[in-house]
Design a protein around this motif. Structure first.
Motif, PDB file in Angstrom:
ATOM      1  N   MET A 175      -4.958  -0.809  -2.732  1.00  5.37           N
ATOM      2  CA  MET A 175      -5.298  -2.139  -2.206  1.00  5.37           C
ATOM      3  C   MET A 175      -4.031  -2.931  -1.976  1.00  5.37           C
ATOM      4  O   MET A 175      -3.255  -3.153  -2.905  1.00  5.37           O
ATOM      5  CB  MET A 175      -6.130  -2.908  -3.225  1.00  5.37           C
ATOM      6  N   LYS A 176      -3.848  -3.352  -0.735  1.00  9.12           N
ATOM      7  CA  LYS A 176      -2.656  -4.141  -0.439  1.00  9.12           C
ATOM      8  C   LYS A 176      -3.059  -5.600  -0.204  1.00  9.12           C
ATOM      9  O   LYS A 176      -4.046  -5.877   0.486  1.00  9.12           O
ATOM     10  CB  LYS A 176      -1.977  -3.569   0.805  1.00  9.12           C
ATOM     11  N   PHE A 177      -2.303  -6.510  -0.781  1.00 11.66           N
ATOM     12  CA  PHE A 177      -2.541  -7.935  -0.568  1.00 11.66           C
ATOM     13  C   PHE A 177      -1.361  -8.527   0.187  1.00 11.66           C
ATOM     14  O   PHE A 177      -0.213  -8.427  -0.249  1.00 11.66           O
ATOM     15  CB  PHE A 177      -2.745  -8.656  -1.910  1.00 11.66           C
TER      16      PHE A 177
ATOM     17  N   ARG B 290       9.867  -5.697   8.994  1.00 11.49           N
ATOM     18  CA  ARG B 290       9.071  -6.882   8.701  1.00 11.49           C
ATOM     19  C   ARG B 290       7.578  -6.577   8.815  1.00 11.49           C
ATOM     20  O   ARG B 290       7.151  -5.875   9.722  1.00 11.49           O
ATOM     21  CB  ARG B 290       9.451  -8.031   9.646  1.00 11.49           C
ATOM     22  N   GLY B 291       6.844  -7.101   7.908  1.00 13.35           N
ATOM     23  CA  GLY B 291       5.407  -6.820   7.879  1.00 13.35           C
ATOM     24  C   GLY B 291       5.090  -5.435   7.332  1.00 13.35           C
ATOM     25  O   GLY B 291       3.957  -4.959   7.424  1.00 13.35           O
ATOM     26  N   GLY B 292       6.087  -4.792   6.749  1.00 12.00           N
ATOM     27  CA  GLY B 292       5.950  -3.375   6.389  1.00 12.00           C
ATOM     28  C   GLY B 292       5.120  -3.064   5.157  1.00 12.00           C
ATOM     29  O   GLY B 292       4.918  -1.893   4.838  1.00 12.00           O
ATOM     30  N   SER B 293       4.597  -4.080   4.467  1.00 15.35           N
ATOM     31  CA  SER B 293       3.805  -3.769   3.269  1.00 15.35           C
ATOM     32  C   SER B 293       2.515  -3.004   3.593  1.00 15.35           C
ATOM     33  O   SER B 293       2.028  -2.238   2.759  1.00 15.35           O
ATOM     34  CB  SER B 293       3.421  -5.046   2.527  1.00 15.35           C
ATOM     35  N   ASP B 294       1.981  -3.221   4.783  1.00 17.21           N
ATOM     36  CA  ASP B 294       0.809  -2.433   5.199  1.00 17.21           C
ATOM     37  C   ASP B 294       1.176  -0.957   5.193  1.00 17.21           C
ATOM     38  O   ASP B 294       0.404  -0.098   4.750  1.00 17.21           O
ATOM     39  CB  ASP B 294       0.405  -2.768   6.648  1.00 17.21           C
ATOM     40  N   TYR B 295       2.357  -0.699   5.723  1.00 22.74           N
ATOM     41  CA  TYR B 295       2.832   0.679   5.814  1.00 22.74           C
ATOM     42  C   TYR B 295       3.049   1.241   4.412  1.00 22.74           C
ATOM     43  O   TYR B 295       2.676   2.382   4.115  1.00 22.74           O
ATOM     44  CB  TYR B 295       4.126   0.683   6.625  1.00 22.74           C
TER      45      TYR B 295
HETATM   46 MG    MG Z   1       1.347  -8.563   7.372  1.00 17.32          MG
END
Ligand code: MG
Ligand code: ASP
Length: 476
Positions: A8-10, A211-216
């Motif tokens: 689960m990613k927040f 940037r935005g890489g937490s989804d990955y």
């Molecule tokens: Mg994001």
């Protein structure tokens, strides 16, 4: 006991302040009753941007900005900590962890200011600090709620190449590390709370995934552990049929395919980091997008095939931050190298080309680049073709900054005749003039260029034409 494993990613908003973190923690607490969880967190909202800004100030020699930011970040995290963690011992241990990271922030900014040099490697170290602050905080909050949790630096798990600012994971090494570090925790019923966005080279040098890489990060770990599902908790309900600010009856799509989601991510829906699905494609792990502020809603499920009965157009996207460049004139007919030279030039100036269209009369090649790249691309082209312009082999190189790209996306449009026809008739009825058209041979995306002022009408016309707002068979 064989419990399912879920990652689960927040995102930054979902851990943006004390009350958002409390909501996220409730979601985790509840889900942990039926599954083994790995939690991945972003930095608290806005933190990464501020870190990058402070790094840039430091590069310019500013020696105060780092200390100032460290103070602000301490404050932001402590407000949340004090409101969510009461147990004294726990508070102290989280605080000391935060202090270590903040001290490092200050040292990194000072060093940068001293050298007046910001290498991609040091920028990665500085921009990674937000996740290294949020993970211990969230883990502390979970433990406070009675969910045993442990903060983990993804540098211990995700092994990457050394491409700073956009590193790629090395799969086998990542799998081995994740197995040996995370599996024992899962078996003991402990929830690892992993920093998103970050990895490290095999030598242990910190990298970021972009940037935005937490989804990955979430899908990389999901694949590494062979998880049953990855759930991306964010601040929107899922993937929508269109931007709800532009199309009022836009709705959440219950299920779409990897390929469709990737097209949408690429073309501006911006719900997911564009690389997110790459990591899970092979294993076919489903990825959910859900709203942590409205967890009762079911969100969007992204699956390898999409819904069995879902044919045709799924969603629309639009992007107005782009400009149209055209190179042309009758003289280019039969000049064999115009196309080649045009795109060697865009490559040389590292312009990101979003769409290309050339009619078979060959009078004109037109293509779209991001607005930020437009000026320098046109200048470079004028330079490249200066002789041809002088001799009228090429008549013009023009720039139209006021355009938008609208794309109709749906995997099963493939082989369905008439989608393009219906799209363009609908636009025609609403007097939307189409400047250029492109359809990739994958046929899961038909893109067209319109005047920026017509973008909204184009979206509404196509949304209506394909009944995207109405409840459809198989939907919620
Ligand atoms: Mg994001
Ligand atoms: N914090 C990082 C960023 O803002 C990564 C992420 O949130 O996904 O880019």
């Amino acid at each position: 006991m064989n419990r399912p494993v879920r990652v689960m990613k927040f995102g930054g908003t979902s851990v943006g302040d004390a009350s958002s973190i409390a909501r996220a923690a409730q979601i985790v607490a509840q889900a942990s009753r039926e599954a083994s969880l790995v939690v991945v967190v972003s930095a608290m909202r806005g933190v990464t941007n501020r870190l990058v800004a402070a790094a840039t100030c430091a590069e310019a020699g500013d020696r105060e900005e780092g200390a100032k930011l460290a103070g602000e970040l301490r404050n932001q995290h402590e407000v949340a900590l004090k409101s969510l963690i009461q147990a004294q011992e726990r508070r102290t241990s989280v605080t000391s962890r935060l202090n270590e990271v903040l001290a490092e922030a200050q040292r990194l900014c000072e060093g940068t200011a001293l050298l007046r040099e910001l290498t991609p490697r040091s920028l990665d170290s500085i921009s990674s600090l937000g996740e290294r602050l949020s993970a211990p905080l969230v883990a502390g909050v979970l433990t406070e709620l009675g969910v045993p949790a442990e903060p983990i630096d993804a540098t211990e798990l995700i092994v990457t190449d050394s491409h700073h600012g956009g590193a790629e994971p090395l799969r086998d090494k990542t799998r081995a590390r994740s197995e040996s570090r995370l599996r024992p925790l899962l078996q003991e019923g402990i929830v690892p709370v992993v920093t998103g966005f970050i990895g490290a080279t095999p030598e242990g040098v910190l990298t970021t995934l972009g940037r935005g890489g937490s989804d990955y990060s979430a899908t990389i770990l999901g694949a590494a552990l062979g998880a049953d599902e990855v759930i991306i908790w964010t601040d929107v309900d899922g993937v929508l049929t269109a931007d709800p600010r532009l199309v009022t009856d836009a709705r959440t799509i219950p299920e779409i395919s990897y390929r469709e989601a990737a097209e949408l991510a690429y073309f501006g829906a911006k719900v997911l980091h564009p690389k997110t699905l790459r990591a899970v494609m092979e294993a076919g792990i489903p990825v959910w997008i859900r709203n942590s502020f409205a967890p009762e809603r079911s969100g969007t499920k992204i699956t390898p095939q999409g819904p069995a009965n879902g044919g045709g157009v799924k969603a629309l996207t639009a992007m107005s931050d782009a400009a149209l460049i055209s190179v042309g004139g009758p003289g280019i007919v039969g000049v064999p190298d115009v196309v080649g030279r045009t795109f060697s030039t865009t490559a040389a100036v590292r312009a990101n080309v979003l769409l290309i269209s050339q009619s078979s009369s060959q009078n004109d090649i037109c293509f779209i680049v991001s607005s930020a790249d437009a000026r320098r691309t046109v200048e470079a082209l004028r330079e490249e073709f200066s002789q041809d312009l002088a001799h009228h082999n090429v008549e013009h190189i023009t720039l139209d900054p006021k355009i938008a790209i609208v794309a109709v996306v749906g995997e099963n449009m493939r082989g369905i005749p008439g989608v393009a026809g219906r799209t363009f008739s609908a636009l025609g009825r609403d007097n939307v003039n189409i400047i250029a058209i492109a359809q990739g041979s994958s046929e899961s995306n038909i893109s067209f260029v319109v005047d920026r002022d017509s973008m909204e009408s184009a979206l509404m016309a196509a949304h209506r034409e394909f009944n995207l707002g109405a409840a459809r068979a198989g939907s919620e």
